[in-house]
Write a protein that holds these residues in place. Structure first.
Motif, short mmCIF file in Angstrom:
data_model
loop_
_atom_site.label_atom_id
_atom_site.label_comp_id
_atom_site.label_asym_id
_atom_site.label_seq_id
_atom_site.Cartn_x
_atom_site.Cartn_y
_atom_site.Cartn_z
N PRO A 68 0.81 -1.28 -0.22
CA PRO A 68 -0.03 -0.07 -0.05
C PRO A 68 0.87 1.42 -0.20
O PRO A 68 0.45 2.20 -0.65
N ALA A 69 1.98 1.13 0.71
CA ALA A 69 2.64 2.51 0.86
C ALA A 69 3.12 3.05 -0.53
O ALA A 69 3.43 4.19 -0.82
N PHE A 70 3.66 2.09 -1.25
CA PHE A 70 4.22 2.44 -2.70
C PHE A 70 2.73 2.75 -3.69
O PHE A 70 2.91 3.79 -4.48
N LEU A 71 1.82 2.08 -3.55
CA LEU A 71 0.52 2.38 -4.44
C LEU A 71 0.03 3.74 -4.09
O LEU A 71 -0.33 4.39 -5.06
N VAL A 72 -0.12 3.99 -2.83
CA VAL A 72 -0.48 5.16 -2.56
C VAL A 72 0.06 6.47 -2.73
O VAL A 72 -0.39 7.49 -3.12
N ARG A 73 1.50 6.17 -2.79
CA ARG A 73 2.42 7.27 -3.08
C ARG A 73 2.23 7.64 -4.51
O ARG A 73 2.35 8.69 -4.99
N CYS A 74 2.02 6.60 -5.48
CA CYS A 74 2.00 6.92 -6.75
C CYS A 74 0.69 7.09 -7.71
O CYS A 74 0.55 7.63 -8.36
N ILE A 75 -0.47 6.55 -7.17
CA ILE A 75 -1.83 6.83 -7.47
C ILE A 75 -2.66 7.53 -6.42
O ILE A 75 -2.93 6.85 -5.43
N LYS A 76 -2.93 8.62 -6.77
CA LYS A 76 -3.80 9.53 -5.84
C LYS A 76 -4.83 10.17 -6.49
O LYS A 76 -4.63 10.86 -7.75
N PHE A 77 -5.96 10.32 -5.97
CA PHE A 77 -7.16 11.12 -6.43
C PHE A 77 -7.08 12.47 -6.01
O PHE A 77 -7.00 12.55 -4.85
#
Length: 285
Positions: A68-77
């Motif tokens: 989650p840490a990497f995904l949230v850093r890269c994909i943000k609304f």
């Protein structure tokens, strides 16, 4: 390497004994698989690793990148007023359609027939897939992605049950913000669809502006699949691992956009490898 630095603490071997594979080589091997979709290109004399080892380290690296840490850093609304206004201004520059923060569509990723609930994964084109939902901004960055539904599930159901819709409903995303979707989606205050039978000049103009603006999502999906050719052919892993591959590709696509990395030449595409026994197929990925 930028990507390696995000996951080094997870995948770096504690010692160099027994010819341990360093984090950099693990990431390179994983990226090569995502870029080509060819397992056999991830092993051999170039890297000095066996195909079975390649499957194992690809699996490990994907797990780390899917955290989650990497995904949230890269994909943000966008949620702040400044971010939203920037997105709306970029979309308005396309066809003068006001209030748009993203464009939404689904895309099918071909998979092998799963062992359980096989019929649910057969889509309307009669092949097995997962149906992924993607939202892009005007710069072809991915703002949101859902990659967990079988191919038979309609786009509208995925939207109705996704977390992004809940953010609109709860007011986390301010009023006056819209997504644009095709006629397969329900028309809602935050999701605008075209008129099926426009009755006047104003509705025709709306449809023209809607179509020109929504084209961004079609081009965005094309860019994602050009950058990561693994998404073009049949992914021979189970649906859960396929979902992980999609999420990681989406995050890496945004990282490439952030770093202004261009797309591969469209003539440098790869054909899907033939169906053969390999470490991925037998659960090593």
């Amino acid at each position: 390497m930028i990507v390696t630095n995000y996951v080094r603490n997870i995948i770096q071997p504690p010692t160099s004994r027994n010819k341990a594979i360093p984090a950099e080589l693990k990431v390179i091997t994983c990226l090569r698989y995502l870029a080509t979709g060819k397992m056999q290109l991830c092993s051999g004399d170039d890297y000095g690793i066996s195909q079975q080892t390649a499957g194992r380290i690809i699996n490990q690296t994907l797990d780390a990148l899917a955290a989650p840490a990497f995904l949230v850093r890269c994909i943000k609304f966008p949620t702040t007023q400044a971010e939203i206004q920037q997105k709306q201004a970029e979309f308005r520059g396309i066809a003068n359609f006001p209030g748009v923060v993203g464009v939404i569509d689904g895309s099918h990723i071909r998979i092998v027939a799963p062992k359980e609930y096989e019929a649910e994964y057969v889509n309307r084109k009669n092949y097995h897939s997962i149906n992924i939902q993607l939202v892009f901004d005007a710069q072809y960055r991915i703002l949101d992605v859902v990659a967990q539904w079988p191919g038979s599930v309609h786009d509208s159901r995925i939207w109705n049950e996704c977390g992004l819709k809940g953010k609109f409903e709860r007011g986390i995303i301010p009023g006056g913000c819209h997504l644009l979707g095709d006629s397969g989606y329900p028309c809602q205050p935050w999701l605008l669809t075209p008129y099926l039978q426009p009755r006047n000049v104003a509705q025709e103009a709306y449809n023209r502006a809607h179509k020109r603006t929504r084209c961004v999502v079609e081009r965005g999906i094309g860019q994602l699949k050009r950058r990561f050719h693994v998404l073009h052919g049949e992914i021979r892993v189970d649906q859960i691992k396929t979902s992980k591959i999609v999420m990681v590709c989406a995050a890496l696509h945004n990282l490439c956009k952030e770093r202004n990395l261009g797309l591969p030449d469209e003539h440098d595409g790869y054909e899907a490898e033939p169906v053969e026994a390999n470490p991925i197929q037998h659960g090593h990925l």
